[in-house]
Design an enzyme around this catalytic site. Structure first.
Site, PDB file in Angstrom:
ATOM      1  N   GLU A  78     -83.388  57.627  21.744  1.00  0.00           N
ATOM      2  CA  GLU A  78     -83.302  56.316  22.383  1.00  0.00           C
ATOM      3  C   GLU A  78     -81.937  56.139  23.053  1.00  0.00           C
ATOM      4  OE1 GLU A  78     -84.453  53.056  19.883  1.00  0.00           O
ATOM      5  OE2 GLU A  78     -85.864  54.253  18.703  1.00  0.00           O
ATOM      6  N   ARG A  88     -92.631  58.872   9.089  1.00  0.00           N
ATOM      7  CA  ARG A  88     -93.915  58.439   9.654  1.00  0.00           C
ATOM      8  C   ARG A  88     -94.960  58.095   8.599  1.00  0.00           C
ATOM      9  NH1 ARG A  88     -92.146  56.791  14.391  1.00  0.00           N
ATOM     10  NH2 ARG A  88     -91.234  58.484  15.630  1.00  0.00           N
ATOM     11  N   LYS A 145     -87.924  53.012   8.622  1.00  0.00           N
ATOM     12  CA  LYS A 145     -86.915  53.052   9.689  1.00  0.00           C
ATOM     13  C   LYS A 145     -85.507  52.750   9.188  1.00  0.00           C
ATOM     14  CE  LYS A 145     -89.822  53.155  13.289  1.00  0.00           C
ATOM     15  NZ  LYS A 145     -89.757  54.134  14.369  1.00  0.00           N
ATOM     16  N   HIS A 153     -94.481  56.216  25.441  1.00  0.00           N
ATOM     17  CA  HIS A 153     -94.366  56.293  23.977  1.00  0.00           C
ATOM     18  C   HIS A 153     -95.369  55.363  23.302  1.00  0.00           C
ATOM     19  CE1 HIS A 153     -92.663  56.436  19.952  1.00  0.00           C
ATOM     20  NE2 HIS A 153     -92.492  55.124  19.971  1.00  0.00           N
ATOM     21  N   GLN A 180     -93.895  54.729   7.152  1.00  0.00           N
ATOM     22  CA  GLN A 180     -94.138  53.759   8.229  1.00  0.00           C
ATOM     23  C   GLN A 180     -95.635  53.430   8.357  1.00  0.00           C
ATOM     24  OE1 GLN A 180     -92.891  55.224  12.092  1.00  0.00           O
ATOM     25  NE2 GLN A 180     -93.634  53.439  13.198  1.00  0.00           N
ATOM     26  N   GLU A 193     -86.272  59.705  16.790  1.00  0.00           N
ATOM     27  CA  GLU A 193     -86.632  58.909  17.951  1.00  0.00           C
ATOM     28  C   GLU A 193     -85.436  58.932  18.892  1.00  0.00           C
ATOM     29  OE1 GLU A 193     -88.143  55.043  16.690  1.00  0.00           O
ATOM     30  OE2 GLU A 193     -90.163  55.903  16.580  1.00  0.00           O
ATOM     31  N   THR A 232     -79.954  55.071  11.155  1.00  0.00           N
ATOM     32  CA  THR A 232     -80.039  55.152  12.607  1.00  0.00           C
ATOM     33  C   THR A 232     -78.701  55.704  13.081  1.00  0.00           C
ATOM     34  OG1 THR A 232     -81.484  53.206  12.707  1.00  0.00           O
ATOM     35  CG2 THR A 232     -80.388  53.846  14.748  1.00  0.00           C
ATOM     36  N   GLU A 239     -95.093  62.457  18.650  1.00  0.00           N
ATOM     37  CA  GLU A 239     -95.801  62.688  19.920  1.00  0.00           C
ATOM     38  C   GLU A 239     -95.815  64.164  20.307  1.00  0.00           C
ATOM     39  OE1 GLU A 239     -94.469  59.406  22.885  1.00  0.00           O
ATOM     40  OE2 GLU A 239     -92.994  59.511  21.282  1.00  0.00           O
ATOM     41  N   ASP A 290     -83.078  57.201  16.141  1.00  0.00           N
ATOM     42  CA  ASP A 290     -83.625  56.244  15.172  1.00  0.00           C
ATOM     43  C   ASP A 290     -84.577  57.003  14.238  1.00  0.00           C
ATOM     44  OD1 ASP A 290     -84.217  53.813  13.959  1.00  0.00           O
ATOM     45  OD2 ASP A 290     -85.859  53.386  15.343  1.00  0.00           O
ATOM     46  N   ASP A 297     -84.372  46.742  17.668  1.00  0.00           N
ATOM     47  CA  ASP A 297     -84.930  47.961  18.247  1.00  0.00           C
ATOM     48  C   ASP A 297     -86.197  47.607  19.025  1.00  0.00           C
ATOM     49  OD1 ASP A 297     -85.124  50.631  18.859  1.00  0.00           O
ATOM     50  OD2 ASP A 297     -86.097  51.184  16.976  1.00  0.00           O
TER      51      ASP A 297
HETATM   52 CA    CA Z   1     -87.107  53.186  17.200  1.00  0.00          CA
END
Ligand code: CA
Length: 414
Positions: free
Chosen positions: A203, A238, A254, A136, A241, A201, A258, A361, A234, A129
């Site tokens: 992606e 948080r 993570k 970002h 993480q 996420e 996914t 975000e 993904d 990844d």
């Molecule tokens: Ca990611």
């Protein structure tokens, strides 16, 4: 229609003529692993809202080689991925020919998309990844490291990435139980429990076919290994993480899940979506210097919906690093490339607030919650939240290429 696209013109009464829909015409032809009602999983191709067995299409042609027949005989894309670029091109040409031919219609069985079951489209080998969006990475830097420059000093010299967990890549629709782990607490000691900051996420992912045992895939060779593209969510915890990531990077925050979309859009279908990436701010090492390579940015428009409310429209065209650079970087040290390898771009965020690809975000780590139409405020995902990410890209002759969607619902912790 130019002469080069003449082969895309469907004859009246052909499968393409009968069933094409915006996003899923004969210029797209994405692949999936599907099972027809009461049938076994097999490799399928989509046109409009219909699914056809690839093996049956190849057999209907009568001129296909034994190697092509064998490559499409399995229950998913694995055999085809291993067969390599020339076989992929041969197959795409053959499928196109049959689907635009009125003569072939009576010999081809198709299934309603709503009646079939979709599975993981391929067996994932290694998973990487990346972190390829400047917007970002800048936002995350400002949120997590407010006392430092938002972009780390290495960011514009190489595409930052990490090795993820291929075994927990799941197909769209799979339910996502809220993960548990160690969460930072204001008192200084972490507590163990369900994540309080479950995030998405948005992606784009890239599926590798063929192999390079010695690695070192060059920018110009990347197109021979990138078979196709999928949508990726993904999922990220948080708080877990934030506590665990120093100094080695993402891990349990993570690796619990996914999600990817079931339809793999062939890279050949994205030829009209190729664009120049943003201007480069640093002189790049030769293996990453794409100033004289064919453009490999991709103009893909993503859309993120939570509980049926569109919360973001991230533009993939704004990504700083291209898929070709990501592939060149992950193999430059001699790391082998295997059929079934998979890499994702990292969260796609554009410059605008409404273009951010994560709730981290969009809500600035929960300090600026989203106002939902129900009157509720949303910072991170609650149990029961339903997330759908979709995307389209330009196709030939003003058409669009549809990616379908990747969806998932958050379940209570187990
Ligand atoms: Ca990611």
């Amino acid at each position: 229609m130019t002469p080069a696209d003449e082969h895309l013109r469907p004859e009246p009464g052909s499968i393409a003529d009968l069933y094409s829909e915006p996003g899923f015409g004969v210029e797209n032809l994405p692949y999936a692993s599907f099972a027809p009602p009461g049938g076994n999983p097999q490799l399928g191709v989509r046109i409009g809202f219909r699914v056809l067995g690839v093996s049956a299409i190849v057999q209907s042609d009568g001129t296909a080689s034994q190697s092509l027949l064998k490559a499409v005989d399995g229950h998913n894309l694995d055999g085809l991925l291993m067969a390599g670029r020339s076989t992929w091109d041969e197959l795409r040409g053959l499928i196109t020919k049959q689907l635009v031919s009125a003569d072939a219609t009576s010999t081809l069985e198709s299934y309603d998309l709503h009646d079939v079951t979709l599975f993981m489209p391929f067996t994932v080998a290694d998973y990487v990844d990346f972190y390829a969006s400047e917007h970002h990475a800048t936002n995350v830097g400002r949120i997590f490291r407010p006392d430092q420059l938002p972009l780390t000093s290495n960011w514009k010299h190489l595409p930052i990435g990490y090795h993820g967990r291929s075994g927990t890549i799941v197909v769209s629709g799979t339910e996502i139980p809220r993960p548990k782990g160690l969460r930072p607490e204001p008192e200084g000691f972490p507590s163990f429990g369900p994540t309080r900051k479950l995030d998405i996420e948005a992606e784009i992912g890239f599926v590798i076919g063929g192999s390079a045992p010695g690695g070192e895939v060059s920018l110009s060779d990347a197109q021979n290994f990138i078979f196709g593209s999928v949508l990726v969510n993904d999922w990220s915890a948080r708080d877990i993480q934030a506590f665990e990531y120093v100094p080695l990077g993402p891990f349990l925050g993570k690796s619990f899940a996914t999600s990817i979309s079931p339809w793999v859009v062939p890279i050949a279908a994205l030829a009209s979506a190729l664009v120049e990436p943003p201007p480069r701010d640093e002189n790049l090492a030769a293996y990453l210097d794409d100033s004289r390579s064919p453009a490999f940015g991709l103009d893909i428009d993503l859309e993120v919906a939570i509980d049926d409310v569109i919360v973001s429209r991230p533009p993939f065209a704004s990504m700083y690093w291209t898929p070709a650079q990501m592939l060149a970087h992950m193999t430059v040290n001699g790391a082998s490339l295997r059929s079934g390898d998979f890499f994702a771009s990292g969260t796609v965020s554009g410059p605008g607030k409404e273009q951010r690809g994560s709730l981290l975000e969009l809500t600035w780590n929960g300090t600026d919650p989203l106002a939902m139409p129900t009157g509720e405020k949303m910072s991170f995902l609650e149990d029961g939240a339903y997330v759908v990410i979709g995307a389209t890209a330009p196709g030939p002759l003003g058409t669009r290429i549809g990616f379908g969607e990747v969806s998932g619902r958050i379940m209570p912790p187990t």
